[in-house]
Write an enzyme that holds these catalytic residues in place. Structure first.
Site, PDB file in Angstrom:
ATOM      1  N   ASP A 467      44.166  36.598  34.393  1.00 37.09           N
ATOM      2  CA  ASP A 467      42.913  37.344  34.464  1.00 37.09           C
ATOM      3  C   ASP A 467      42.005  36.755  35.533  1.00 37.09           C
ATOM      4  O   ASP A 467      41.336  37.471  36.244  1.00 37.09           O
ATOM      5  CB  ASP A 467      42.203  37.353  33.095  1.00 37.09           C
ATOM      6  CG  ASP A 467      41.822  35.962  32.600  1.00 37.09           C
ATOM      7  OD1 ASP A 467      42.535  34.994  32.917  1.00 37.09           O
ATOM      8  OD2 ASP A 467      40.808  35.842  31.890  1.00 37.09           O
ATOM      9  N   ARG A 471      38.001  29.503  35.775  1.00 35.76           N
ATOM     10  CA  ARG A 471      37.400  28.897  34.587  1.00 35.76           C
ATOM     11  C   ARG A 471      38.502  28.366  33.647  1.00 35.76           C
ATOM     12  O   ARG A 471      39.692  28.435  33.961  1.00 35.76           O
ATOM     13  CB  ARG A 471      36.505  29.908  33.878  1.00 35.76           C
ATOM     14  CG  ARG A 471      37.250  31.060  33.256  1.00 35.76           C
ATOM     15  CD  ARG A 471      36.284  32.097  32.672  1.00 35.76           C
ATOM     16  NE  ARG A 471      37.006  33.188  32.070  1.00 35.76           N
ATOM     17  CZ  ARG A 471      36.595  34.461  32.089  1.00 35.76           C
ATOM     18  NH1 ARG A 471      35.467  34.801  32.694  1.00 35.76           N
ATOM     19  NH2 ARG A 471      37.310  35.401  31.508  1.00 35.76           N
ATOM     20  N   GLU A 473      40.499  29.248  31.582  1.00 32.22           N
ATOM     21  CA  GLU A 473      41.215  30.371  31.002  1.00 32.22           C
ATOM     22  C   GLU A 473      42.508  30.595  31.790  1.00 32.22           C
ATOM     23  O   GLU A 473      43.552  30.140  31.405  1.00 32.22           O
ATOM     24  CB  GLU A 473      40.321  31.617  30.978  1.00 32.22           C
ATOM     25  CG  GLU A 473      40.930  32.739  30.155  1.00 32.22           C
ATOM     26  CD  GLU A 473      39.898  33.735  29.652  1.00 32.22           C
ATOM     27  OE1 GLU A 473      38.695  33.461  29.715  1.00 32.22           O
ATOM     28  OE2 GLU A 473      40.329  34.805  29.180  1.00 32.22           O
ATOM     29  N   TRP A 531      46.489  46.442  25.780  1.00 29.11           N
ATOM     30  CA  TRP A 531      46.964  45.104  26.173  1.00 29.11           C
ATOM     31  C   TRP A 531      48.474  45.041  25.914  1.00 29.11           C
ATOM     32  O   TRP A 531      49.262  44.842  26.831  1.00 29.11           O
ATOM     33  CB  TRP A 531      46.174  44.018  25.435  1.00 29.11           C
ATOM     34  CG  TRP A 531      44.943  43.596  26.202  1.00 29.11           C
ATOM     35  CD1 TRP A 531      44.767  42.390  26.819  1.00 29.11           C
ATOM     36  CD2 TRP A 531      43.755  44.355  26.466  1.00 29.11           C
ATOM     37  NE1 TRP A 531      43.537  42.367  27.451  1.00 29.11           N
ATOM     38  CE2 TRP A 531      42.905  43.546  27.254  1.00 29.11           C
ATOM     39  CE3 TRP A 531      43.331  45.633  26.142  1.00 29.11           C
ATOM     40  CZ2 TRP A 531      41.656  43.980  27.702  1.00 29.11           C
ATOM     41  CZ3 TRP A 531      42.083  46.082  26.583  1.00 29.11           C
ATOM     42  CH2 TRP A 531      41.269  45.253  27.352  1.00 29.11           C
ATOM     43  N   GLU A 742      34.737  40.385  37.509  1.00 29.83           N
ATOM     44  CA  GLU A 742      35.055  40.754  36.129  1.00 29.83           C
ATOM     45  C   GLU A 742      34.060  41.778  35.589  1.00 29.83           C
ATOM     46  O   GLU A 742      34.427  42.698  34.865  1.00 29.83           O
ATOM     47  CB  GLU A 742      35.020  39.487  35.261  1.00 29.83           C
ATOM     48  CG  GLU A 742      35.349  39.716  33.794  1.00 29.83           C
ATOM     49  CD  GLU A 742      35.439  38.402  33.022  1.00 29.83           C
ATOM     50  OE1 GLU A 742      34.863  37.401  33.496  1.00 29.83           O
ATOM     51  OE2 GLU A 742      36.082  38.379  31.964  1.00 29.83           O
ATOM     52  N   HIS A 763      38.674  38.579  39.421  1.00 35.85           N
ATOM     53  CA  HIS A 763      39.280  39.197  38.245  1.00 35.85           C
ATOM     54  C   HIS A 763      39.799  40.545  38.701  1.00 35.85           C
ATOM     55  O   HIS A 763      39.020  41.422  39.021  1.00 35.85           O
ATOM     56  CB  HIS A 763      38.161  39.405  37.224  1.00 35.85           C
ATOM     57  CG  HIS A 763      38.479  38.973  35.840  1.00 35.85           C
ATOM     58  ND1 HIS A 763      38.486  37.660  35.462  1.00 35.85           N
ATOM     59  CD2 HIS A 763      38.763  39.681  34.718  1.00 35.85           C
ATOM     60  CE1 HIS A 763      38.758  37.581  34.160  1.00 35.85           C
ATOM     61  NE2 HIS A 763      38.944  38.794  33.694  1.00 35.85           N
TER      62      HIS A 763
HETATM   63  C1  RAM Z   1      38.568  37.932  28.675  1.00 38.17           C
HETATM   64  C2  RAM Z   1      38.868  38.386  30.052  1.00 38.17           C
HETATM   65  C3  RAM Z   1      40.227  39.040  30.155  1.00 38.17           C
HETATM   66  C4  RAM Z   1      40.370  40.081  29.087  1.00 38.17           C
HETATM   67  C5  RAM Z   1      40.130  39.492  27.739  1.00 38.17           C
HETATM   68  C6  RAM Z   1      40.183  40.518  26.645  1.00 38.17           C
HETATM   69  O1  RAM Z   1      39.246  36.767  28.403  1.00 38.17           O
HETATM   70  O2  RAM Z   1      37.896  39.306  30.437  1.00 38.17           O
HETATM   71  O3  RAM Z   1      40.313  39.615  31.412  1.00 38.17           O
HETATM   72  O4  RAM Z   1      41.642  40.665  29.129  1.00 38.17           O
HETATM   73  O5  RAM Z   1      38.850  38.880  27.702  1.00 38.17           O
END
Ligand code: RAM
Length: 961
Positions: A467, A471, A473, A531, A742, A763
């Site tokens: 994504d 960060r 993540e 998803w 994002e 993103h």
């Molecule tokens: C956050 C990010 C990511 C998304 C999820 C649901 O971690 O925005 O891109 O897919 O949420």
């Protein structure tokens, strides 16, 4: 002499496939021809051993009467492990020509059987190095080779962690962050290196460094480490072949020795600390004194889940020089790389021993122009270098990567006198996929948007589609990958990349069919609509763009298990109204304080349920599973019917007044055809009311412009694309973005940030508009009926106004495909390039057959016919140019809102319409609320001519005044 050639040979998409365990590598080639309309009538493939003795081929396909030249599987005797195979191709065409043999290409096998690993997984004993110690481990092994001449040598290697391999003091290969990230519990990649040139007779030494990486390092925002294991380990096997026909094999084992060196700390998120004073000079060379080094031991990690690397390697693909050095209002010295990039900084420095230089990486500056780390959350992105003080030292971190545009530099020698920008360079790191797509048009901001999309892909295709890259993540979010895949597959050849990732998806899918939120999965979260549908959407996108039927076959079971899981939820198999869903994530119509848009989540579940079920139907057809095709086809329609019962009103309106709800009804073909025009009209209305701004999130955005363009509102779609005020794609461009954000409001118009907690500036999800730009603006589309651009659809739509040209090209499996248009002096010029053995269906929008000039009589033209929308030209391969005058029906003129019923009573409007455009009003009775422009373009109506339109507009405004 007529020219017919087979060129660009690949095996499993790769020009040089070093180390594969595929048993029947699929070969592709392109055909070069000097004649239009060239089609392959037959091919012949030969394979030979590495001696290239094609006179006695190992396999000869003989003449195969076939038009297939994409992903043709090897069909000879079983392949041996650790062997190079050469192959060559010749082709015959429809003009009776036979090509020469192509230049040979090769693939080389690795291990077909895990028993071929003699190497053992090894790690330092806990006595010699604490397994949890932060420094990277160094492992080494000196060895001697016998006197015979070395013919070739390979190393097969991997690590539980991330590694770099060295031989006799030099780095082996140019891979970064090997072995990459797979679902390590089930699948782990190993790499193959050709080290023939790095070995020497007599004494040699192999060395390997290993750090935590994805295997053992901290991953996810919950600050957890050791997701796959709590000890790093390596597995290395060397094969040496001599000219006397003998071979030696050597593997990692407990006779190796271990130590630590200059890398004191290295983590994916947090950066690296390198103390050059602790370098162990010559540690991977013979003759190094390793007396003080510790012992290693065997670790019981599996060998059976090892796979030869499937993806292309991760590499440094570009080097950027800093754009500027800036000093911020609060006094920090920063490098501005001019581009939000992913990778690392390499720098030179000549400093006193013990000087501690720090580089901190961030994406944006705040409103005041100060360095801003808020959105990076707990990721440190900190690189620390401690100089040894001997002349010029060069350093770049090894086992980490950063997402950044700005680098805060601290304690570089004399930096208060000005930082020397030439000492720094930015190394861009990602999966080294072949770049395939290019899009360009007359609007420079849109071109910047395209560049931002591509940079977003580069930054987030580092072995896993993540994504975000900065960060704490950086995870393989399935929803993001799913919405972006169509665009990604235009920009780059994603064959190997997605093949690998889909296998991880399948590996991490639960037994009951649930698909994780992220793949590889390191969090506890499963099965959100849009998803989990990565399981179906991406294989189908690959099939469409690359003609990869095997990926459908491989993933078919996973696809079915996903849909069957959905069916088993709740008590109605056609309605999915249970569980947690991200919904239209980050849509702007969300309630205050929520990330989930206003579109009811069960509309999203229904839409994707239908989509995935239809994809299975389509895949079943391709794979010849007739029963499944019928079954899933009928199921999909029942789900769509259930959706209509729930969400379409008796009058044919969508029950939720959100843009995304309408987009889904149209693009996922959920509504009945009689209701489409009205739904499209409502969608357009909502956008017009919102002054041509979108409100969509992750689910609606990728399809928004398709919904408009395909339902008579292309002009609105183009207006959205070109919109510069918030929220819009070009808003971020106007704010200087060099990647996709994002959030639509990552940086607000007043320069403040949306928030710290989730605000990535790299993103790719909203970059999914790229697919629409290729397909609708430039007009270049693959066609799932003739996948892989075997037959390409070239249907440029220039009727949105405001642009004067657009073009796209794509390096398809068949060769270069191009579509483009230019509008000049009242004339439209359409250009198309179609590779040999492929065909095109070209729409000359708004043209009249007898007026088209240009390639119309060319050899490659197969047919020309007049359709309602324009002239349809079917062609074989070749380059074509068509020109024609822009006629009335090609006009789609935008005028500010002129709502018919607002102006005057419908009956009066009707009279005006009847006077100027007889019959037109018949279609419009229940559209009394439409702007004239929309009515004129509605699919229910016939486009009216420019003169009619103007006359009607004139009269209506007179009445209004
Ligand atoms: C956050 C990010 C990511 C998304 C999820 C649901 O971690 O925005 O891109 O897919 O949420």
């Amino acid at each position: 002499m007529a020219e017919l050639k087979a060129t660009h040979l690949t095996a499993e998409y790769r020009r040089e496939l070093l180390g594969t365990d595929v048993t029947h590598p699929r070969m592709s080639w392109r055909i070069e021809s000097d004649r239009q309309g060239t089609a392959q009538k037959g091919y012949r493939i030969q394979t030979a051993g590495e001696n290239g003795n094609f006179a006695e081929p190992l396999w000869d396909s003989g003449l195969c009467e076939s038009d297939k030249n994409v992903l043709v599987p090897y069909d000879g005797p079983p392949l041996s492990s650790c062997t190079r195979y050469l192959y060559r191709v010749k082709v015959w065409d429809n003009f009776g020509r036979e090509s020469e043999w192509s230049e040979p290409a090769w693939w080389e096998t690795a291990f077909y059987d895990s028993k071929e690993w003699v190497a053992q997984w090894i790690t330092p004993t806990s006595e010699s190095i604490d397994p949890q110690a932060e420094p990277a481990f160094l492992l080494r092994k000196p060895f001697s080779l016998k006197g015979a001449e070395i013919v070739s040598a390979r190393i097969y290697a991997t690590a539980a962690g991330v590694y770099e391999l060295y031989l006799n003091g030099g780095k082996v290969g140019d891979d970064e962050l090997a072995p990459g990230w797979t679902s390590y519990r089930s699948r782990q990649a190993y790499q193959t290196y050709d080290v023939s040139a790095q070995l020497q007779k007599g004494d040699n030494t192999i060395g390997i460094m290993v750090a935590n990486g994805w295997y053992k390092g901290r991953l996810g925002w919950e600050n957890k480490a050791n997701h796959y294991g709590d000890r790093r380990a390596v597995l290395v096997q060397l094969h040496v072949r001599y000219n006397d026909g003998t071979e030696e094999v050597m593997g990692s084992d407990p006779t190796w020795k271990a130590s630590t060196g200059a890398i004191r700390f290295s983590e994916i998120y947090d950066g690296e600390t390198y103390d050059a004073r602790l370098e162990q000079n010559g540690w991977s060379e013979p003759g190094f004194d390793d007396l003080s080094w510790g012992a290693v031991e065997r670790l019981e990690l599996p060998l059976t889940h090892l796979v030869a690397q499937e993806n292309v390697s991760t590499r440094v693909t570009q080097t950027l020089k800093p754009l500027a050095v800036i000093v911020t209002p609060s006094g920090d010295t920063l490098l501005d790389m001019g581009q939000n990039m992913v990778g690392r900084i390499r720098f030179n420095v000549s400093a006193m021993e013990g000087t501690v230089i720090k580089l901190t990486h961030a994406e944006v500056l705040d409103k005041e122009g100060n360095f801003y780390m808020g959105n990076i959350r707990t990721a440190k992105q900190l690189v620390t270098f401690i100089a040894k003080g001997e002349g010029t030292e060069t350093y770049a971190p090894h086992f980490t990567f950063q997402g950044f545009r700005y680098v805060k530099v601290e304690s570089y020698p004399d930096q208060e006198k000005g930082l020397p920008p030439e000492a720094f360079s930015g190394e861009v790191i990602h999966s080294d996929m072949d770049q395939t797509g290019a899009f360009e048009c007359s609007d420079e901001m849109v071109n910047q948007l395209q560049r931002n999309i591509v940079w977003g892909q580069r930054g987030n295709f580092l072995d896993v589609p993540t994504d975000c890259p900065q960060r704490d993540e950086r995870l393989g979010w399935t929803g993001d990958a799913q919405v972006f895949a169509g665009t990604a597959l235009f920009n780059y050849n994603g064959g190997p990349f997605f093949t690998k990732w889909l296998r991880d998806l399948k590996a991490d899918q639960l037994a009951d069919g649930q698909v994780p939120f992220v793949v590889p999965n390191i969090i506890q979260g499963y099965s959100s609509a849009a998803w989990g549908d990565a399981a179906t959407v991406i294989p189908w996108a690959m099939y469409t763009s690359l003609a990869d039927e095997q990926i459908l076959a491989e993933q078919y079971d996973s696809m079915k298990r996903w849909v069957d899981y959905i069916r088993s939820q709740g008590d109605n198999e056609h309605i999915w109204d249970t569980g947690f869903h991200f919904g239209d994530w980050l849509a702007l119509d969300a309630k205050e304080g929520s990330y989930m848009g206003a579109t009811p989540s069960h509309m999203v579940t229904a839409a994707y349920f239908v989509l995935s079920t239809r994809i299975i139907r389509n895949a079943a057809k391709v794979l010849g599973f007739e029963e499944d095709a019928a079954y899933y086809g009928a199921l999909a329609e029942r789900i769509a019917a259930a959706y209509r019962d729930e969400f379409i009103t008796p009058n044919g309106r969508v029950a939720a007044r959100t843009q995304t709800a309408h987009v889904l009804a149209l693009v996922f073909d959920l509504a009945e055809s009689k209701d489409r025009a009205r739904i499209a009209c409502d969608l357009n209305e909502m956008i017009v009311e919102n002054n041509y701004h979108l409100t969509t999130g992750f689910v609606g955005t990728p399809y928004l412009c398709f919904a408009l363009s395909d339902n008579g509102y292309h002009e609105t779609a183009v207006k959205l694309l070109l919109q510069k005020t918030y929220p819009s794609w070009l808003y971020s461009v106007s704010k200087g973005a060099t990647t996709i954000w994002e959030h639509w409001d990552g940086i607000k118009p007043d320069g403040s940030f949306w928030s710290d907690d989730m605000n990535s500036f790299n993103h790719y999800a909203y970059g999914a508009v790229g697919e629409w730009m290729y397909r609708k603006i430039a007009g270049l589309s693959p066609d799932a009926e003739h996948p892989g651009y075997k037959k390409v659809r070239i249907e440029p739509d220039f009727t949105g106004g405001r642009l004067s040209h657009a073009r796209a090209s794509y390096e398809s499996m068949y060769g270069t495909v191009e579509a483009g248009w230019t509008f000049q002096d009242g004339e439209i010029r359409i250009e198309a390039v179609v590779p040999a053995n492929a065909a095109a269906s070209i729409l000359l929008r708004g043209a009249h057959a007898d007026e088209v000039k240009g390639s119309i009589k060319d050899e490659g033209i197969l047919s020309i016919r007049q359709e309602a929308e324009g002239v349809r030209v079917e062609t074989g391969s070749g380059r074509y140019v068509f020109t024609y005058a822009r006629t009335d029906s090609t006009y789609r003129i935008y005028t500010p809102d002129m709502r018919l019923s607002e102006v005057v009573q419908w009956e009066t409007v009707k009279q005006i319409l009847d006077r100027h455009a007889p019959g037109f009003s018949d279609h419009l009775n229940h559209f009394a609320n439409l702007p004239l422009e929309a009515a004129a373009n509605s699919p229910m109506g016939t486009a009216i001519s420019k003169e009619q339109y103007e006359a009607i507009s004139r009269e209506l405004s007179q009445i209004r005044e």
